[in-house]
Each structure stands twice: as structure tokens, then as C-alpha cells.
Design an enzyme around this catalytic site. Sequence first.
Site, PDB file in Angstrom:
ATOM      1  N   HIS A 138      13.948   4.385  -4.612  1.00 35.92           N
ATOM      2  CA  HIS A 138      14.560   4.318  -5.808  1.00 35.92           C
ATOM      3  C   HIS A 138      15.075   5.620  -6.522  1.00 35.92           C
ATOM      4  O   HIS A 138      14.735   6.145  -7.566  1.00 35.92           O
ATOM      5  CB  HIS A 138      13.792   3.481  -6.960  1.00 35.92           C
ATOM      6  CG  HIS A 138      12.510   3.893  -7.442  1.00 35.92           C
ATOM      7  ND1 HIS A 138      12.211   5.249  -7.499  1.00 35.92           N
ATOM      8  CD2 HIS A 138      11.355   3.307  -7.665  1.00 35.92           C
ATOM      9  CE1 HIS A 138      10.835   5.509  -7.880  1.00 35.92           C
ATOM     10  NE2 HIS A 138      10.203   4.249  -7.816  1.00 35.92           N
TER      11      HIS A 138
ATOM     12  N   HIS B  20      -1.432  -3.117  -9.316  1.00 30.63           N
ATOM     13  CA  HIS B  20       0.118  -2.506  -9.713  1.00 30.63           C
ATOM     14  C   HIS B  20       1.166  -3.645  -9.318  1.00 30.63           C
ATOM     15  O   HIS B  20       1.179  -3.972  -8.286  1.00 30.63           O
ATOM     16  CB  HIS B  20       0.274  -1.364  -9.165  1.00 30.63           C
ATOM     17  CG  HIS B  20       1.312  -0.550  -9.617  1.00 30.63           C
ATOM     18  ND1 HIS B  20       1.978  -0.878 -10.559  1.00 30.63           N
ATOM     19  CD2 HIS B  20       2.219   0.656  -8.935  1.00 30.63           C
ATOM     20  CE1 HIS B  20       3.293   0.103 -10.746  1.00 30.63           C
ATOM     21  NE2 HIS B  20       3.392   0.687  -9.759  1.00 30.63           N
TER      22      HIS B  20
ATOM     23  N   GLU C 117       4.538  -2.933  -9.429  1.00 33.00           N
ATOM     24  CA  GLU C 117       5.788  -2.640  -8.924  1.00 33.00           C
ATOM     25  C   GLU C 117       5.927  -3.313  -7.321  1.00 33.00           C
ATOM     26  O   GLU C 117       4.930  -3.394  -6.646  1.00 33.00           O
ATOM     27  CB  GLU C 117       5.758  -0.964  -8.863  1.00 33.00           C
ATOM     28  CG  GLU C 117       7.366  -0.564  -8.770  1.00 33.00           C
ATOM     29  CD  GLU C 117       7.390   1.084  -8.867  1.00 33.00           C
ATOM     30  OE1 GLU C 117       6.262   1.567  -9.175  1.00 33.00           O
ATOM     31  OE2 GLU C 117       8.595   1.416  -9.104  1.00 33.00           O
TER      32      GLU C 117
ATOM     33  N   ASP D 178       6.826  -2.314  -4.723  1.00 34.10           N
ATOM     34  CA  ASP D 178       6.360  -1.779  -3.481  1.00 34.10           C
ATOM     35  C   ASP D 178       5.003  -2.086  -3.204  1.00 34.10           C
ATOM     36  O   ASP D 178       4.471  -2.139  -1.898  1.00 34.10           O
ATOM     37  CB  ASP D 178       6.640  -0.363  -3.364  1.00 34.10           C
ATOM     38  CG  ASP D 178       5.979   0.362  -4.476  1.00 34.10           C
ATOM     39  OD1 ASP D 178       6.008  -0.277  -5.703  1.00 34.10           O
ATOM     40  OD2 ASP D 178       5.701   1.724  -4.452  1.00 34.10           O
TER      41      ASP D 178
ATOM     42  N   HIS E  68       1.185   4.461 -13.354  1.00 32.48           N
ATOM     43  CA  HIS E  68       2.323   4.726 -14.320  1.00 32.48           C
ATOM     44  C   HIS E  68       3.128   3.642 -14.800  1.00 32.48           C
ATOM     45  O   HIS E  68       4.269   3.711 -15.196  1.00 32.48           O
ATOM     46  CB  HIS E  68       3.464   5.695 -13.250  1.00 32.48           C
ATOM     47  CG  HIS E  68       4.180   4.732 -12.354  1.00 32.48           C
ATOM     48  ND1 HIS E  68       5.339   4.863 -12.213  1.00 32.48           N
ATOM     49  CD2 HIS E  68       3.700   4.114 -11.146  1.00 32.48           C
ATOM     50  CE1 HIS E  68       5.895   3.999 -11.070  1.00 32.48           C
ATOM     51  NE2 HIS E  68       4.707   3.696 -10.379  1.00 32.48           N
TER      52      HIS E  68
ATOM     53  N   ASP F 123      -0.895   4.014  -7.485  1.00 36.64           N
ATOM     54  CA  ASP F 123      -0.073   4.782  -7.253  1.00 36.64           C
ATOM     55  C   ASP F 123      -0.806   6.473  -7.440  1.00 36.64           C
ATOM     56  O   ASP F 123      -0.157   7.325  -6.660  1.00 36.64           O
ATOM     57  CB  ASP F 123       1.234   4.833  -7.886  1.00 36.64           C
ATOM     58  CG  ASP F 123       2.090   3.873  -7.403  1.00 36.64           C
ATOM     59  OD1 ASP F 123       2.193   3.694  -6.276  1.00 36.64           O
ATOM     60  OD2 ASP F 123       3.092   3.233  -8.070  1.00 36.64           O
TER      61      ASP F 123
ATOM     62  N   TYR G  54       5.133  14.258  -5.731  1.00 37.69           N
ATOM     63  CA  TYR G  54       4.926  12.731  -6.216  1.00 37.69           C
ATOM     64  C   TYR G  54       4.512  12.724  -7.635  1.00 37.69           C
ATOM     65  O   TYR G  54       5.036  12.191  -8.738  1.00 37.69           O
ATOM     66  CB  TYR G  54       3.636  12.059  -5.508  1.00 37.69           C
ATOM     67  CG  TYR G  54       3.761  10.571  -5.820  1.00 37.69           C
ATOM     68  CD1 TYR G  54       4.333   9.662  -4.956  1.00 37.69           C
ATOM     69  CD2 TYR G  54       3.018   9.986  -6.978  1.00 37.69           C
ATOM     70  CE1 TYR G  54       4.623   8.407  -5.250  1.00 37.69           C
ATOM     71  CE2 TYR G  54       2.846   8.615  -7.123  1.00 37.69           C
ATOM     72  CZ  TYR G  54       3.690   7.908  -6.224  1.00 37.69           C
ATOM     73  OH  TYR G  54       3.664   6.434  -6.661  1.00 37.69           O
TER      74      TYR G  54
ATOM     75  N   HIS H  29      -0.010   5.024  -1.482  1.00 38.25           N
ATOM     76  CA  HIS H  29       0.773   5.781  -0.842  1.00 38.25           C
ATOM     77  C   HIS H  29      -0.045   6.919  -0.242  1.00 38.25           C
ATOM     78  O   HIS H  29      -0.526   7.634  -0.834  1.00 38.25           O
ATOM     79  CB  HIS H  29       2.251   6.266  -1.489  1.00 38.25           C
ATOM     80  CG  HIS H  29       2.898   5.087  -2.167  1.00 38.25           C
ATOM     81  ND1 HIS H  29       3.454   4.237  -1.370  1.00 38.25           N
ATOM     82  CD2 HIS H  29       3.138   4.969  -3.528  1.00 38.25           C
ATOM     83  CE1 HIS H  29       4.263   3.591  -2.399  1.00 38.25           C
ATOM     84  NE2 HIS H  29       3.765   3.988  -3.430  1.00 38.25           N
TER      85      HIS H  29
END
Lengths: 53, 398
Positions: B24, B78, B80, B82, B145, B164, B191, B224
Site C-alpha cells: 500500500h 487486527h 487490516e 493483510d 495502529h 503489527d 516500519y 510481519h
Amino acid sequence: MDKYVCNICGYVYDPEVGDEDNGVQPGTSFDALPDDWQCPVCGAEKDDFSKED
Amino acid sequence: MKPVEISKGVYSVGAIDWNIRDFHGYSTERGTSYNSFLIVDEKTVLIDTVKKGFEDQLIDNISQVIDPKKIDIMISNHTEMDHSGGLPRVMHAIGEQKPLYCSKMGFKNLSQHFRQQWNYHGVENGEELNIGSRNLTFLETRMLHWPDSMFTYCKEDGILFSSDAFGQHYAGFEMFDDAVGHTIMAHAKKYFANILMLYASKILKLVEQVQASQLQIKTICPDHGIIWRKDPGKIIDAYVKWSRQIPEKKAIVVYDTMWHSTEKMANAIAEGIYLEGVAVKPIHIRSSHRSEIMTEVQDACAIVVGSPTLNNGMFPTVADTLTYMKGLKPQNKIGAAFGSFGWSGESVKLVQAELEAMKFQIIEPGARIQYVPDDAGLASCVAFGKQIGQAVNSRNDE
Ligand SMILES: [Fe+2]
Ligand SMILES: [Fe+2]
């Protein structure tokens, strides 16, 4: 009555709308919010808000 | 990738994305991984999934440890995509009615991503879940986040599943900090600079809370990159340092240029900064990626931005960089603007207004030169650079 913006996530507290999900009636000024009120989006505390200009 | 046992009965079962180069709008030159964690106990738990398209790797890894149908509880730290993109496949594989634990905001947000009526359990901050020999604790970490973000902590193993936070976009067979070595810190820093910088004040509060609660953290499993097991304190300390945003004695000169005039100015300004004994790097925007620039912004003291004037406005790539930078809310910076122009020359004023909006301490007036800089013009740029270098030095003397 002034609107206040959350410095963390950008949520705007609008006194005319209140925060009914958390028991705050429309027409409640920012100052009148309880001290332990938190941003309904990100959980920031009242002192993380600033007056919208 | 094969499942890797992190602790007895706790496995990393996620997927590696070797090929992604644009996450992104963040440049991922080393790819990334979507980590997912399986805890086999009286009740078996899966924490987070993978990006859509990587479900086969995930299901295959789980199957090497246990039949996916035996998973009793899904936890989403989370929303999001991903990490949630694999939920439809996973819920289908484990059983659509299995409980799906998430934060209260996670419930709201997942419901706006997926239309399935899953068996959601929105948890309170600090709520515990016994799964047999282990107790999991859910810790709300809103805006780290996303509003839904939470950590899951396993007391018995001292593992923090941190979503994350503490992650790095890094694809590798090395799974742990001790295997990959110090080079991973650059990825962790990038990051932080690109995803978390704007929540620095929240991070500092969270670290204080965690330290006060005396959680024993032996291992940090982010969503990640590698797992921090040798020295989890190192990445926590780095987060504290990065969140404080105390600048180093460093400046960056970020610019774009049409006919090399703004570039000449940039190099002369950088020279002036260097002459004051401040580390400096000119960065041509179209030769760099905005996420690389942000990593340099992270510890720089002065951000000097140059733009030619194009059609009475700022050069579009400079606007891109400034928009991105502004959103990430860098703190405690010195700012300065410069640029070459043909006839109207609005860009310097426009750049400076953006730097002011970020509450940078502005070195005025910005440097403007019509058409191509001559020797006197370049000398004035060197002098401007010296002025900036001196401002950086006076900050460091404070
Ligand atoms: Fe995320
Ligand atoms: Fe992520």
C-alpha cells in the site's frame, strides 16, 4: 458549543451529536464530558483533544 | 515455509510473500511475511491469518501440525486485510460457528470487511481466556495502529503476540532475531517510521503501562517479519527511542528538479550544512521512494525541502512527499524551503506553509533563484545551508 478533535485519530466530538454509544446525550459540551470519557474510536483521553479551529 | 515451533506447542504457521515490492505505497524491497500463530492446548487457538491469496500456505502449515478442524478458537488481533484476508477460508476450514475473538472495535471493523455472521466474541481490555494449561490475556492497543488493534499475551510462555507492532517487512527463512542479526533493525525502523510514527505518544504510554504491569515478556511475535526471542528488550527500547523522536545531528535535503537548477541549489545547501559539521544527505525524490525518505526523516533534525515552481504551484512529487510526511506527524524538526523558478515562483512559499503546518521551526527566508543559479546564487545557497547547520548545532547544544 465548540467541537473538539482527537489528536491521535482525528475523530471530531460534536456536542450537538454527543456520543450516544457511550451514554453521552446530544447537547453535552466537551467540558461537561466525564473525566474518564474516551475517544470512541481510538480510546484517547480527554486531554488528547484540541478545540477545532 | 514450514511450521516452526517457537515454544512447546506454539507454532508459527504463516506465509512468506517473497515478491511484494509495494505494500500500500510502502516499498518492500525485501518482501514481507504474514505471520500466524497456532497454540495447541486443551483448546487449540489460531492467532491472525494471512493476506488473501496466501491461505494455501497457511492451511498447509496448520495441517502439518494438526487437522484445521481441531482449531477451537480464532483470535483476530487486527482487522487490516493483510491479517484478516484469510479469515473466510480459515473459518470455513475450522468450522463457521467456532468463536472468533477480537477487540470491541475489531468486531465493528471486521463486520464492515466481511459479511459473514461469524460467532464474534468482542473482548474487554485485560480479559483472560483459559485454554487448558495456558491463560491468554487480551490487551487493547487502539491505534497501534488501527482502532481494532490488540495484543494477545500468553503468560505461561511469556509470549506477546503483538500484531503489527514490532514488525518488519522482511521475507526470509530466518525466523528469529538471533538468526537474522542486526540488519533487521533497519527494517524495523522503516516500519516504525512509515506505520507508527504518528502514534508515538500512544506507544510511550503503552510501554509505561506494560512496564508497570510487570508482564514477563520472553518472546515477541509480531505479524510481519522475524520473532524477537533472543533480546525482546532491544526492540522495545528501540521503540521508546524512536517514539521520543529526539533528532540526531543530521539533516536531509529532499528535492525534485526539472532542469537541474533546484538540484544545484540542493547540493549547495547540503554543502553548507556539511561545513557546519552536520551529517547531511541530499535526496532526489524521483530517485527514492517516499517510504525510504520517511525512514531518513525519522532521526533527522532538519528537513530541507526543495521544489521547482510548475504551473504556479509546487512540483507534484514534492506535494506527494509532503502529504505523506505530514500524515506521519514527525516531531521536533527544523524546516526550510528552497527552489528555482521561471517567472512566478510560488513553490517556496507553498512548501514553507506545509512545513509550518507540521509545526517545524522554520529557517527563513527560504532560498529562491530565478532560472539557473550563478556562482553568487550558489554561494547564497551555501550560506543558507550554513544557517540551517548552525540551527541544528544549537539544538544539539541545548
Ligand atoms: Fe496493519
Ligand atoms: Fe500488517
